[in-house]
Every structure is written in structure tokens, then in C-alpha cells.
Design a protein around this motif. Sequence first.
Motif, PDB file in Angstrom:
ATOM      1  N   UNK A  19       0.838  -1.207   0.000  1.00  0.00           N
ATOM      2  CA  UNK A  19       0.000   0.000   0.000  1.00  0.00           C
ATOM      3  C   UNK A  19       0.869   1.252   0.000  1.00  0.00           C
ATOM      4  N   UNK A  20       1.949   1.241   0.783  1.00  0.00           N
ATOM      5  CA  UNK A  20       2.824   2.409   0.833  1.00  0.00           C
ATOM      6  C   UNK A  20       3.470   2.669  -0.518  1.00  0.00           C
ATOM      7  N   UNK A  21       3.841   1.598  -1.228  1.00  0.00           N
ATOM      8  CA  UNK A  21       4.416   1.776  -2.557  1.00  0.00           C
ATOM      9  C   UNK A  21       3.425   2.380  -3.528  1.00  0.00           C
ATOM     10  N   UNK A  22       2.176   1.902  -3.483  1.00  0.00           N
ATOM     11  CA  UNK A  22       1.141   2.449  -4.365  1.00  0.00           C
ATOM     12  C   UNK A  22       0.814   3.890  -3.990  1.00  0.00           C
ATOM     13  N   UNK A  23       0.769   4.174  -2.683  1.00  0.00           N
ATOM     14  CA  UNK A  23       0.482   5.533  -2.230  1.00  0.00           C
ATOM     15  C   UNK A  23       1.579   6.488  -2.667  1.00  0.00           C
ATOM     16  N   UNK A  24       2.829   6.041  -2.637  1.00  0.00           N
ATOM     17  CA  UNK A  24       3.937   6.888  -3.088  1.00  0.00           C
ATOM     18  C   UNK A  24       3.778   7.258  -4.560  1.00  0.00           C
ATOM     19  N   UNK A  25       3.338   6.309  -5.387  1.00  0.00           N
ATOM     20  CA  UNK A  25       3.113   6.605  -6.808  1.00  0.00           C
ATOM     21  C   UNK A  25       2.031   7.669  -6.964  1.00  0.00           C
ATOM     22  N   UNK A  26       0.951   7.536  -6.200  1.00  0.00           N
ATOM     23  CA  UNK A  26      -0.144   8.515  -6.285  1.00  0.00           C
ATOM     24  C   UNK A  26       0.335   9.911  -5.905  1.00  0.00           C
ATOM     25  N   UNK A  27       1.081  10.006  -4.807  1.00  0.00           N
ATOM     26  CA  UNK A  27       1.586  11.312  -4.365  1.00  0.00           C
ATOM     27  C   UNK A  27       2.560  11.877  -5.400  1.00  0.00           C
ATOM     28  N   UNK A  28       3.409  11.029  -5.944  1.00  0.00           N
ATOM     29  CA  UNK A  28       4.412  11.479  -6.918  1.00  0.00           C
ATOM     30  C   UNK A  28       3.769  11.994  -8.197  1.00  0.00           C
ATOM     31  N   UNK A  29       2.678  11.366  -8.617  1.00  0.00           N
ATOM     32  CA  UNK A  29       2.059  11.724  -9.898  1.00  0.00           C
ATOM     33  C   UNK A  29       1.048  12.866  -9.776  1.00  0.00           C
ATOM     34  N   UNK A  30       0.409  13.000  -8.619  1.00  0.00           N
ATOM     35  CA  UNK A  30      -0.711  13.933  -8.496  1.00  0.00           C
ATOM     36  C   UNK A  30      -0.367  15.224  -7.769  1.00  0.00           C
ATOM     37  N   UNK A  31       0.765  15.239  -7.056  1.00  0.00           N
ATOM     38  CA  UNK A  31       1.063  16.408  -6.233  1.00  0.00           C
ATOM     39  C   UNK A  31       2.428  16.992  -6.608  1.00  0.00           C
ATOM     40  N   UNK A  32       2.725  18.144  -6.027  1.00  0.00           N
ATOM     41  CA  UNK A  32       3.969  18.852  -6.338  1.00  0.00           C
ATOM     42  C   UNK A  32       5.165  18.139  -5.728  1.00  0.00           C
ATOM     43  N   UNK A  33       6.355  18.576  -6.141  1.00  0.00           N
ATOM     44  CA  UNK A  33       7.579  18.009  -5.581  1.00  0.00           C
ATOM     45  C   UNK A  33       7.654  18.252  -4.075  1.00  0.00           C
ATOM     46  N   UNK A  34       7.281  19.452  -3.641  1.00  0.00           N
ATOM     47  CA  UNK A  34       7.326  19.763  -2.210  1.00  0.00           C
ATOM     48  C   UNK A  34       6.389  18.858  -1.425  1.00  0.00           C
ATOM     49  N   UNK A  35       5.191  18.634  -1.948  1.00  0.00           N
ATOM     50  CA  UNK A  35       4.244  17.750  -1.269  1.00  0.00           C
ATOM     51  C   UNK A  35       4.802  16.335  -1.186  1.00  0.00           C
ATOM     52  N   UNK A  36       5.440  15.884  -2.264  1.00  0.00           N
ATOM     53  CA  UNK A  36       5.997  14.531  -2.251  1.00  0.00           C
ATOM     54  C   UNK A  36       7.135  14.414  -1.249  1.00  0.00           C
ATOM     55  N   UNK A  37       8.004  15.417  -1.170  1.00  0.00           N
ATOM     56  CA  UNK A  37       9.120  15.370  -0.220  1.00  0.00           C
ATOM     57  C   UNK A  37       8.596  15.367   1.204  1.00  0.00           C
ATOM     58  N   UNK A  38       7.571  16.180   1.479  1.00  0.00           N
ATOM     59  CA  UNK A  38       6.965  16.180   2.813  1.00  0.00           C
ATOM     60  C   UNK A  38       6.373  14.821   3.152  1.00  0.00           C
ATOM     61  N   UNK A  39       5.707  14.227   2.175  1.00  0.00           N
ATOM     62  CA  UNK A  39       5.134  12.899   2.410  1.00  0.00           C
ATOM     63  C   UNK A  39       6.232  11.873   2.626  1.00  0.00           C
ATOM     64  N   UNK A  40       7.315  11.983   1.875  1.00  0.00           N
ATOM     65  CA  UNK A  40       8.421  11.023   1.965  1.00  0.00           C
ATOM     66  C   UNK A  40       8.986  10.969   3.377  1.00  0.00           C
ATOM     67  N   UNK A  41       9.056  12.114   4.050  1.00  0.00           N
ATOM     68  CA  UNK A  41       9.621  12.137   5.398  1.00  0.00           C
ATOM     69  C   UNK A  41       8.536  12.037   6.464  1.00  0.00           C
ATOM     70  N   UNK A  42       7.634  13.025   6.492  1.00  0.00           N
ATOM     71  CA  UNK A  42       6.664  13.097   7.584  1.00  0.00           C
ATOM     72  C   UNK A  42       5.497  12.128   7.383  1.00  0.00           C
TER      73      UNK A  42
END
Length: 290
Positions: free
Chosen positions: A232-255
Motif C-alpha cells: 500500500x505504501x508503494x502504491x500511495x507513493x506513486x499517487x503522491x508522486x504523480x498527483x502532487x507537487x515536488x514539495x508535497x511529495x518530499x513532505x510525504x516522503x519524510x513526515x
Amino acid sequence: MYLEILDSYQHVIPGVSAISTSQADASCISSGISAALVAAFFLPVICRLVSARSQMHNAPSNAWFGSMKAFFDLFPVIFFFLAFFLSSHDPAHAAALASHVPVLSQVILAAQNSTPPKTPEQIAMLIATAVTMVASVIQLVYALVKWRKVDAMLIVSFVLIMVMGGATLYLDDPDIIKYKPTGLYWIFAAVLLFSQWVRGQNLMKLMMGKQMSLPEPVWNSVNYAWAGFFTVMGALNICIARLFSYSAWVNFKLFGTLGLTVVFLVVQGLFLSKHIADEPVHGDNPSDKD
């Protein structure tokens, strides 16, 4: 903070007041990356002190050292985060990094000369990728020197960072590195399931069996739960990477990743506590002989 320091120096050093805002921003970015690399040098010293304390105080300090080891495992992620946000303020000024951190010079020049031009966040992603690759090398070398061995998880993560980070920089495409967490999560899930289905080994039981005693069906549930979580985390990472900005993805990657992992661990702990409580206590009770 760096700009406030420059303002205070204006009253002491003649000519500092002539420094432009662009130069100050570039100095801030460069100082941030330099601080990150300096911290990368001093982290092994911190871990060495913690290790020495662990040997002196045994169990309590072992827990302390374990928490530091967990921080050490997140070392490249933390430096990716720092490098991204310290270098994303203004892409035009990021060129100043070339003169202060030579390893980033080619990265910045390629980003500046690309067609179409890179956005501020894209340049920051390329810089963060290069810093993360350096941090990963330091992490691996320190693990080899300190522990004389490297965990399989660390090796897999290192290979993915080098391959996907190298492809990101070589192809000048900051989107490639965003899918590295997905690759790591899905490799973990595949290993857990492969060991369970093909080899008949429950890896979660092998890792946690010394800390707790659980019925075999519960161990299977734990193994499948972790495999599902990683999937699920792998699939969620793809969704965040494709649908949101780089900053949003970096925030998700850590926090976001840390937060979801904590939630998962809490839920799993509540589930396991019921079965641990149901386990019979072995050993003779003197009162039972009366």
C-alpha cells in the motif's frame, strides 16, 4: 536566520551592506548544503559515542543505541529533505553551489542548460538527489567500518539510490528518483511473501520471535500485514508522486511515511497485545504445590 546574521555583520565589516539579496540567498543555500555534508561527517562520531555508552550500561543503553541506529537508517532521507528545502528557495541562485560543492556543479549546469528550463523544485530535486547519493555512500562505508557487515535492507536501499539517483542525474529527470521508495517497499513486500509461500519461512517471526511468543496463525497474520503495508505504501507513493507537487511529495516522503508507519505499529501493537496476554505463563508456582 542567515540573512539576519548578514544584517548584523553590516555594522562590523565594511562592504557587507553592498551584498545583494540574491547573493545572500545563494549564500544561504550553499551554507545549508555545506552544513548537511558537515553533519554527514560528524554523524558517525555521534553513533560511536552512543555505541560506547551502550557497552557501559547494557540494556537501557541498548535501547538508546537502537533508536540512534534507526536514525542512522534514515540518514539519506533526512539529508534529501534538508537539501531539497534549503536549495528550493530560488533556482537561479542555486548556481552558487557549484563553487562551494564541486560534486554538484555538473548537476546544476545541466539543469540550467536543459530544454525546457527546469522549475525551482526540479532543480532542488536534482540537488537533493546528488546529496542523498553522497550521504548513502557515507552511510554504507561507515556501516562496513563500524559493524563489519551491512544489513540487507541497507544494501537494497543503497543500490536503489545509486541506480535511480544515477538515472535521475544522467537523464536530467527529477521524476525518476520519486519512484525509488515504491521500488524499496515492493521489494520488501515481495521478499516477505516469497519467504512465506516458497521457502516456508516467516521472516517477521525470525526477526521478532525472540521478543515475543505468538501462535503460528498470528505470526502469519503479522507477516501478511507487513507485506500489505509495504504494498500500500508503494502504491500511495506513486499517487503522491504523480498527483502532487515536488514539495508535497518530499513532505510525504519524510513526515507522511513516518506518521503512517507509527499508526501501523500502534494498530499492530494493539492486535498483538491480545494474543500475548492469552499466552500461558510457563513455570511452576510454589503456591500451587500447597
